[in-house]
Design an enzyme around this catalytic site. Structure first.
Site, mmCIF file in Angstrom:
data_model
loop_
_atom_site.group_PDB
_atom_site.id
_atom_site.type_symbol
_atom_site.label_atom_id
_atom_site.label_comp_id
_atom_site.label_asym_id
_atom_site.label_seq_id
_atom_site.Cartn_x
_atom_site.Cartn_y
_atom_site.Cartn_z
ATOM 1 C CD GLU A 396 4.205 3.149 -39.289
ATOM 2 O OE1 GLU A 396 5.118 2.464 -38.804
ATOM 3 O OE2 GLU A 396 3.784 3.002 -40.456
ATOM 4 C CE LYS A 455 5.410 -1.736 -37.296
ATOM 5 N NZ LYS A 455 5.972 -0.977 -38.441
ATOM 6 C CB CYS A 506 3.004 -0.208 -40.702
ATOM 7 S SG CYS A 506 3.724 -0.174 -42.373
#
Length: 634
Positions: A396, A455, A506
């Site tokens: 990430e 995301k 994440c």
């Protein structure tokens, strides 16, 4: 329970850690008391399991003063702990209210048990009448009694009504009520946890206490997702607690009820007790509601249920046996799923390289960190490309820049892609209007940005400001954190030259339905990219445990790349093929396989929660309303 999540490896404790709370709630005397017990238990579990959040302190590398840093860390820890604990308190309240309502509409059941010193609390079970002055709390012996006006004053004097015949509870009755309470309690817990998973704050499900160690039980996730594992844990704990509730209760195995004289009694449901009728209305009044009939009066009519009777003892070992049997059966079912072979054909193989850059947060957002990132990822990409990998995965925001700027300026990393010609998934920032996105870009060997994933599940306060329209200015003043990323669309899919991928960045690893949706839409393998450098070393271990669960639930290979660890390769059975170290720079190449199978969970989602709630509601109504026909005898 707070000791059960990774990395403490105390996962077996999860199968008994809920027992004390269950015991307290079922025996609870009030809604307020039960709610407080649930809150305390929840603080202990979530507070300990999520203590790694305090690892964001110190944040001096972001220019945050020491006091402000510790204040932010404590606020985040306390807030998310209380959020989880509040929902445990809601569960405790739900159990109390459910049993209270059951008592309010239940018909006349075995009431004349004062001689056995039975008692039911104000809230907490099938309500019964108690002998005045002899109140002994008994979760298993709470009998039902209506509280309607029509029955607030009922003559149950057998001298006046010789036909009265109150039923007697049997062992089956107590067993049914205990199992029903376990069913309702499990359904409520799963329902509350399901609602919590829809909120922005979700991480510490009971299910993740078994990951990554108990892979057999985790395979139940293929049936209805992680909630299946949660249901198993709650049910086993509930059965153990219910068996414990019968210990130190009355033993009616050897008790014989002799001929009894029952004074004319007035039932006051508001006090849930029997009191002697005023003087002058009975031939004899005693401190006990029920006492042996005087000799010479045997001609009086006595109800059948008060005739000399030998009762069958209720054995706590029955529920313990059920709990052990359920635990073994669930593990056997998990083992059957775990033992299924994994097909690995050459046509579906992808050789993937992983780069763990190990760029500390202290320098990541500054020139020293940028230079180290460009150099480390460029060198790592070239090394893996020379190993003939098909694709390379970076963490990430591996390159904390706008990716289009790297393309436009032809950075050394982008030039390496053009030189080696190997596909790479690059973690960086994208743009959407005036906002930035935390994105993963699929870049082909020709330098083309083939696809992009933004995301979806952003970290509150860390990546976005909740209710920014109302609180944005206030939080900007109070917090020095820059939290203004835009979320991606929930229905986005990532297409690659190898087929569709399931992607998580994440924090998204905690949301099982996020992965299920992509797998159901055709995702053939999982790739996750994370930073994990913000927190203590406990967080990466728990994050890895989350990815193990997602791999099992969707029956997919998983490739995970993190900045500081743990990066790894996980097969569809949750077995770790490779796992990196922590806070190290590492490169690794391994082969994964595309899969198109669809588990029951991928197809149907979380079907277990509504089924449990439905069965619990039906059983609750039937046993409450028609309880005389279930486990009671005349």
């Amino acid at each position: 329970m707070g000791l059960t999540p990774s990395p403490t490896e105390a996962w077996p404790l999860a199968w008994i850690a809920l027992v004390p709370l269950w015991f307290i709630v079922v025996r609870g005397q009030s809604i307020r008391g039960n709610a407080l017990s649930g809150l305390i238990w929840g603080i202990g579990y979530h507070g300990l399991a999520l203590s790694w959040i305090t690892g964001i302190h110190p944040m001096d590398w972001m220019g945050v003063p020491w006091l402000a840093s510790i204040a932010i860390a404590l606020f985040c820890w306390i807030f998310i702990t209380l959020w989880g604990a509040l929902l445990v308190a809601v569960w405790a309240i739900g159990i109390s209210i459910t049993q209270s309502i059951t008592a309010s509409f239940a018909p006349l059941a075995p009431q004349l048990w004062g001689v056995l010193e039975l008692k039911s609390p104000r809230i907490g079970g099938f309500r019964g009448l108690a002998a005045k002055g002899n109140e002994v709390n008994s979760s298993e012996n709470r009998c039902k009694f209506p509280s309607t006006k029509a029955t607030q004053q009922r003559d149950i004097n057998p001298d006046i009504n010789p036909d009265i015949n109150l039923p007697i509870p049997t062992q089956n009755y107590f067993l049914l009520t205990s199992c029903l309470r376990v069913l309702i309690g499990t359904g409520l817990w799963c329902g509350i946890e399901t609602l919590r998973s829809m909120s922005p704050l979700y991480w510490s499900s009971l299910s993740y206490t078994q990951s990554p160690h108990n892979l057999i039980i985790l395979h139940l996730g293929q049936l209805s997702g992680p909630i299946t594992v949660t249901a198993a844990i709650v049910a086993v704990n509930g059965l153990i607690a219910e068996s414990g509730l019968t210990i130190n209760k009355f033993n009616v195995g050897s008790l014989k009820v002799d001929r009894l004289k029952v004074d004319r009694l007035k039932v006051e449901s508001n006090h849930n007790k029997l009191e002697p009728w005023p003087k002058g209305h009975a031939t004899r009044t005693t401190s006990q509601n029920l006492e042996p009939w005087p000799k010479g009066h045997a001609t009086r009519t006595t109800p059948k249920n008060l005739q000399p009777t030998t009762f069958t003892p209720y054995k706590p070992l029955t529920l313990v046996t059920i709990a052990i049997g359920l635990l073994i059966s669930l593990h056997l079912l998990g083992w059957l799923l775990y033992s299924q072979p994994i097909e690995q054909s050459k046509d579906s193989a992808i050789k993937v390289g992983i780069i763990q850059g190990n760029i500390p947060n202290e320098i990541k957002l500054y020139s020293a960190g940028w230079q180290r990132a460009i150099k480390g990822y460029t060198t790592g990409y070239q090394t893996l490309a020379d190993q003939k990998v098909d694709a390379v995965l970076t963490p990430e925001t591996a390159l904390p820049f706008l990716w289009q700027e790297q393309v436009r300026t032809r950075s050394s990393f982008y030039s390496a892609i053009l030189d080696k010609g190997v596909l790479v998934w690059v973690g960086g920032y994208g743009q959407r209007g005036r906002s930035l996105t935390n994105s993963l870009f699929t870049v082909t060997g020709t330098g083309e940005t083939f696809s992009r994933y933004d995301k979806v599940k952003l970290v509150p306060l860390g990546e976005y400001i909740p209710f920014e329209e109302f609180l944005g200015r206030l939080i900007d003043r109070l917090s020095p954190l820059d939290a203004h990323l835009a979320p991606g669309k929930p229905d986005q899919l990532l297409e690659t030259p190898f087929g569709q991928a399931v992607v998580g960045i994440c924090y998204e690893s905690a949301f099982a339905d996020h992965f299920r949706y992509q797998a159901a839409a055709g995702g053939q393998f999982i790739i996750t990219a994370s930073n994990n450098a913000h927190y203590s070393n406990t967080m990466p271990a728990q994050h890895y445990a989350q990815d193990v669960m997602r791999s099992i639930e969707t029956d997919r290979w998983t490739v995970r790349a993190t900045n500081t660890g743990y990066s790894g390769i996980v097969d569809p059975h949750g077995k770790t093929i490779w796992l990196s170290g922590i806070n190290t720079y590492e490169l690794h190449a391994d082969t994964i396989y595309r899969r198109q199978t669809q588990t029951l969970y991928v197809q149907w989602g979380n079907w277990l929660t509504p089924v449990l709630l439905g069965l619990g509601g039906i059983g609750w109504f039937i046993l409450g309303w028609f309880g005389v026909g279930f486990g009671l005898v005349n």
